[in-house]
Scaffold this active site. Structure first.
Site, PDB file in Angstrom:
ATOM      1  CG  ASP A   2      -2.122   0.854   1.083  1.00 33.19           C
ATOM      2  OD1 ASP A   2      -2.325   1.401  -0.017  1.00 33.19           O
ATOM      3  OD2 ASP A   2      -2.869   1.002   2.066  1.00 33.19           O
ATOM      4  CG  ASN A  50      -7.607  -2.538  -5.362  1.00 30.85           C
ATOM      5  OD1 ASN A  50      -6.700  -3.326  -5.106  1.00 30.85           O
ATOM      6  ND2 ASN A  50      -7.835  -1.463  -4.614  1.00 30.85           N
ATOM      7  NE  ARG A  53      -7.432   1.717  -5.770  1.00 30.50           N
ATOM      8  CZ  ARG A  53      -6.223   1.807  -5.253  1.00 30.50           C
ATOM      9  NH1 ARG A  53      -5.194   2.129  -6.022  1.00 30.50           N
ATOM     10  NH2 ARG A  53      -6.008   1.597  -3.967  1.00 30.50           N
ATOM     11  CD  GLU A 189       3.145 -12.721  16.201  1.00 24.50           C
ATOM     12  OE1 GLU A 189       3.126 -11.536  16.572  1.00 24.50           O
ATOM     13  OE2 GLU A 189       2.716 -13.654  16.917  1.00 24.50           O
TER      14      GLU A 189
HETATM   15  C1  IPE Z   1      -1.287   0.071  -3.562  1.00 24.29           C
HETATM   16  O1  IPE Z   1      -1.138   1.445  -3.559  1.00 24.29           O
HETATM   17  C2  IPE Z   1      -1.510  -0.482  -4.940  1.00 24.29           C
HETATM   18  C3  IPE Z   1      -2.784  -1.151  -5.160  1.00 24.29           C
HETATM   19  C4  IPE Z   1      -3.821  -1.150  -4.366  1.00 24.29           C
HETATM   20  C5  IPE Z   1      -2.921  -1.862  -6.432  1.00 24.29           C
HETATM   21  P1  IPE Z   1      -2.393   2.422  -3.528  1.00 24.29           P
HETATM   22  O2  IPE Z   1      -2.781   2.702  -4.935  1.00 24.29           O
HETATM   23  O3  IPE Z   1      -3.468   1.869  -2.673  1.00 24.29           O
HETATM   24  O4  IPE Z   1      -1.757   3.722  -2.886  1.00 24.29           O
HETATM   25  P2  IPE Z   1      -2.461   4.812  -1.949  1.00 24.29           P
HETATM   26  O5  IPE Z   1      -3.168   4.091  -0.852  1.00 24.29           O
HETATM   27  O6  IPE Z   1      -3.401   5.597  -2.806  1.00 24.29           O
HETATM   28  O7  IPE Z   1      -1.321   5.638  -1.454  1.00 24.29           O
HETATM   29 MG    MG Z   2      -4.090   2.234  -0.757  1.00 22.28          MG
END
Ligand code: IPE
Ligand code: MG
Length: 227
Positions: A2, A50, A53, A189
């Site tokens: 992330d 995702n 998006r 963990e």
């Molecule tokens: C992780 O980075 C990549 C994927 C989820 C594919 P992000 O795209 O979630 O990055 P942030 O959270 O916007 O910084």
């Molecule tokens: Mg992210």
């Protein structure tokens, strides 16, 4: 993995550049896992959520996935790494699925480290799928309801050939699980780091492993029972 978007934003760059730089961290982490002899590494690369998006970003991520698979097949062979994938793979674009299947087939005899990519993965969807599959088997008298136990559930998860998670690492400062391997992390963990994924290096990975090695895993028992 992330923090790609925030990494790019901090630098005044578009999110795609963050994702591109994230692939370098993937390579470093995968190589480090193989060097350390870690048998299983699972990367949460793309969640079911995702898909929500913007289309442009989803397309970029899918394109990056195809190009990384093509480019990194040599890295996988050089390090004796077997590739696998978990998730609702049928929902991936045909091009991604084709490349993924080719690399999985090509690396199937490698045996140092198994790298599992979680793609279009969601843990609740996975568990839901398990419930449905077991229900059908109960209905058809293949399994009796009384005999359903944890091992039967394990056998129906996408991760059926993987052990439970020992260590879960999340980058970028978020302290959430976000629908990842919920059943499988029961005794994992957890390691949270503020490092954004594109900045994550071999050294950060080793730091997490060292911290893990210093944790006492009691699995519900007392400290005295463990030692
Ligand atoms: C992780 O980075 C990549 C994927 C989820 C594919 P992000 O795209 O979630 O990055 P942030 O959270 O916007 O910084
Ligand atoms: Mg992210």
């Amino acid at each position: 993995m992330d923090g790609n978007g925030r990494w790019a934003k901090q630098k005044g760059l578009i999110r795609a550049v963050g994702h591109e730089n994230g692939t370098k961290s993937v390579r470093q982490t995968v190589e480090a896992a193989a060097e350390l002899g870690i048998e299983n590494l699972t990367l949460y690369a793309f969640s079911t959520e995702n898909w929500n998006r913007p289309k442009l970003e989803v397309d970029t991520l899918m394109r990056l996935l195809v190009s990384s698979l093509k480019k990194e097949i040599k890295t996988l062979h050089d390090n004796n790494i077997k590739l696998k994938a978990i998730g609702n793979l049928e929902t991936l674009p045909k091009k991604v699925l084709k490349e993924l299947r080719e690399v999985i087939e090509s690396t199937k005899n490698n045996n140092r480290t198994t790298l599992t990519l979680a793609l279009s993965y969601g843990s609740r969807a996975e568990i839901l799928n398990v419930v449905k599959e077991i229900s059908v088997k109960v209905k058809n008298n293949i399994i009796s309801a009384e005999n359903i136990d944890e091992s039967i559930i394990n056998e129906h998860l996408y991760t059926r050939n993987l052990p439970d998670v020992d260590l879960l690492i999340r980058t970028s400062g978020e302290q959430r699980i976000s629908n990842f391997l919920l059943w499988q992390i029961a005794y994992a963990e957890l390691f949270f780091t503020k490092v954004l994924w594109p900045d994550f290096t071999k050294q950060h990975f080793c730091d997490a492993i060292i911290e893990y090695q210093n944790r006492e895993r009691r699995f519900g028992k007392t400290s005295e029972q463990i030692s």
